[in-house]
Design an enzyme around this catalytic site. Structure first.
Site, PDB file in Angstrom:
ATOM      1  N   GLY A  45      11.049 -15.088   2.358  1.00 37.92           N
ATOM      2  CA  GLY A  45      12.165 -14.899   1.424  1.00 37.92           C
ATOM      3  C   GLY A  45      12.286 -15.923   0.317  1.00 37.92           C
ATOM      4  O   GLY A  45      12.869 -15.645  -0.728  1.00 37.92           O
TER       5      GLY A  45
ATOM      6  N   ASP B 187      15.845 -19.008   1.286  1.00 38.13           N
ATOM      7  CA  ASP B 187      16.547 -18.085   0.409  1.00 38.13           C
ATOM      8  C   ASP B 187      18.041 -18.037   0.698  1.00 38.13           C
ATOM      9  O   ASP B 187      18.854 -18.050  -0.218  1.00 38.13           O
ATOM     10  CB  ASP B 187      15.925 -16.673   0.491  1.00 38.13           C
TER      11      ASP B 187
ATOM     12  N   ASP C 213      22.579 -17.849   6.620  1.00 40.11           N
ATOM     13  CA  ASP C 213      23.358 -16.764   7.224  1.00 40.11           C
ATOM     14  C   ASP C 213      23.910 -17.249   8.564  1.00 40.11           C
ATOM     15  O   ASP C 213      24.940 -17.900   8.613  1.00 40.11           O
ATOM     16  CB  ASP C 213      22.471 -15.529   7.337  1.00 40.11           C
TER      17      ASP C 213
ATOM     18  N   LYS D 107      26.118 -17.403   2.716  1.00 39.00           N
ATOM     19  CA  LYS D 107      27.118 -16.362   2.980  1.00 39.00           C
ATOM     20  C   LYS D 107      28.434 -16.990   3.406  1.00 39.00           C
ATOM     21  O   LYS D 107      28.457 -18.019   4.077  1.00 39.00           O
ATOM     22  CB  LYS D 107      26.619 -15.423   4.085  1.00 39.00           C
TER      23      LYS D 107
ATOM     24  N   VAL E 203      22.169  -8.787   1.294  1.00 41.43           N
ATOM     25  CA  VAL E 203      21.685  -8.778  -0.090  1.00 41.43           C
ATOM     26  C   VAL E 203      20.160  -8.731  -0.151  1.00 41.43           C
ATOM     27  O   VAL E 203      19.474  -9.138   0.791  1.00 41.43           O
ATOM     28  CB  VAL E 203      22.187 -10.015  -0.880  1.00 41.43           C
TER      29      VAL E 203
ATOM     30  N   ASP F 239      14.574  -9.519   1.209  1.00 41.79           N
ATOM     31  CA  ASP F 239      14.087  -8.170   1.490  1.00 41.79           C
ATOM     32  C   ASP F 239      15.014  -7.377   2.383  1.00 41.79           C
ATOM     33  O   ASP F 239      15.884  -7.909   3.067  1.00 41.79           O
ATOM     34  CB  ASP F 239      12.741  -8.251   2.213  1.00 41.79           C
TER      35      ASP F 239
ATOM     36  N   ARG G 102      11.902  -7.284  -2.616  1.00 45.71           N
ATOM     37  CA  ARG G 102      11.743  -8.704  -2.950  1.00 45.71           C
ATOM     38  C   ARG G 102      11.505  -8.893  -4.445  1.00 45.71           C
ATOM     39  O   ARG G 102      11.790  -9.937  -5.004  1.00 45.71           O
ATOM     40  CB  ARG G 102      10.562  -9.307  -2.182  1.00 45.71           C
TER      41      ARG G 102
HETATM   42  P1  IMP Z   1      19.738 -17.313   9.533  1.00 45.68           P
HETATM   43  O1  IMP Z   1      18.755 -17.964  10.448  1.00 45.68           O
HETATM   44  O2  IMP Z   1      20.599 -16.289  10.228  1.00 45.68           O
HETATM   45  O3  IMP Z   1      20.551 -18.278   8.705  1.00 45.68           O
HETATM   46  O4  IMP Z   1      18.936 -16.380   8.580  1.00 45.68           O
HETATM   47  C1  IMP Z   1      18.151 -16.831   7.639  1.00 45.68           C
HETATM   48  C2  IMP Z   1      17.079 -15.820   7.298  1.00 45.68           C
HETATM   49  O5  IMP Z   1      17.459 -14.459   7.516  1.00 45.68           O
HETATM   50  C3  IMP Z   1      16.837 -15.973   5.834  1.00 45.68           C
HETATM   51  O6  IMP Z   1      15.734 -16.838   5.648  1.00 45.68           O
HETATM   52  C4  IMP Z   1      16.550 -14.571   5.372  1.00 45.68           C
HETATM   53  O7  IMP Z   1      15.153 -14.355   5.390  1.00 45.68           O
HETATM   54  C5  IMP Z   1      17.177 -13.662   6.379  1.00 45.68           C
HETATM   55  N1  IMP Z   1      18.459 -13.110   5.865  1.00 45.68           N
HETATM   56  C6  IMP Z   1      19.706 -13.458   6.225  1.00 45.68           C
HETATM   57  N2  IMP Z   1      20.632 -12.768   5.549  1.00 45.68           N
HETATM   58  C7  IMP Z   1      19.955 -11.955   4.715  1.00 45.68           C
HETATM   59  C8  IMP Z   1      20.357 -10.982   3.717  1.00 45.68           C
HETATM   60  O8  IMP Z   1      21.534 -10.734   3.429  1.00 45.68           O
HETATM   61  N3  IMP Z   1      19.338 -10.354   3.075  1.00 45.68           N
HETATM   62  C9  IMP Z   1      18.034 -10.592   3.322  1.00 45.68           C
HETATM   63  N4  IMP Z   1      17.617 -11.491   4.220  1.00 45.68           N
HETATM   64  C10 IMP Z   1      18.568 -12.164   4.922  1.00 45.68           C
HETATM   65 MG    MG Z   2      13.794 -16.062   5.606  1.00 46.40          MG
END
Ligand code: IMP
Ligand code: MG
Length: 182
Positions: free
Chosen positions: A48, A104, A107, A135, A157, A163, A169
């Site tokens: 991402g 990217d 979350d 977020k 998003v 993606d 992307r």
């Molecule tokens: P986390 O570990 O839950 O913080 O997620 C991080 C990874 O999930 C990011 O590097 C993104 O690749 C993917 N991700 C999280 N939210 C989104 C979104 O809204 N759209 C696309 N990819 C996301």
């Molecule tokens: Mg990622």
């Protein structure tokens, strides 16, 4: 055409470019006191961050190495995180280095927390994190992060590297998909 699946644009390519210019300036100033034998290592999280990191590093005129890492957390079409796992290698020798993780989006925070822990465990001298998007959810807001491009609503998003099932992307902006595209 990818643009037909977009419900609304959150950040335009122009807004992203302006913000990355600012972030690059801030990062450059923060790291400019590195000494000649200090090493700056940028660790972009695949896939991402590819477009973000490509633009960001060209705004940082410091001597640096790039070392890609892969962390899986959203298999295929899942839109909720299922726990982060490092699947593509961290560089073995990070001891004493200054590491900047670039991703990217923040979350659940699982990806960033895992990487920060692993890189700290390898005795990096400093570890900082830069994300394009964060977020507006508790888990993201509570994850320490030094550089943030934009705070966005809690929506799935795509675009500018992000993606859905590996599509979208290549959209030049950050956007929310139409419900029927998910
Ligand atoms: P986390 O570990 O839950 O913080 O997620 C991080 C990874 O999930 C990011 O590097 C993104 O690749 C993917 N991700 C999280 N939210 C989104 C979104 O809204 N759209 C696309 N990819 C996301
Ligand atoms: Mg990622």
């Amino acid at each position: 055409m990818v643009h037909e699946d977009i419900a609304n644009v959150l950040q335009t390519r122009e807004q992203i470019a302006i913000r990355i210019h600012e972030l690059g300036g801030q990062i450059s100033r923060d790291y400019q006191m590195l000494k000649a034998d200090d090493e700056l290592v940028i660790i972009p999280v695949l896939t991402g961050s590819i477009i973000f990191v490509a633009d960001l590093i060209r705004e940082i005129p410091l001597k640096m190495r790039i070392s890609l890492v892969t962390v899986s957390s959203y298999p295929q079409t899942a839109t909720e995180s299922v726990g982060a796992k490092i699947v593509g290698g961290l560089p073995p020798d990070l001891a004493g280095k200054h590491v900047l993780i670039v991703d990217d989006i923040l979350d659940s925070g699982g990806t960033i927390q895992l990487l920060r822990k692993e890189i700290t465990r390898r005795n990096a001298q400093t570890v900082r994190v830069c994300v394009l998007l964060r977020k507006n959810i508790d888990s993201a807001l509570q994850t320490p992060c030094e550089y943030i491009g934009f705070d966005i609503p809690d929506e799935y998003v795509v675009g500018y590297g992000l993606d859905y099932d590996n599509y979208y992307r290549n959209l030049p902006h950050v956007a929310v998909l139409k419900k029927d595209a998910l």
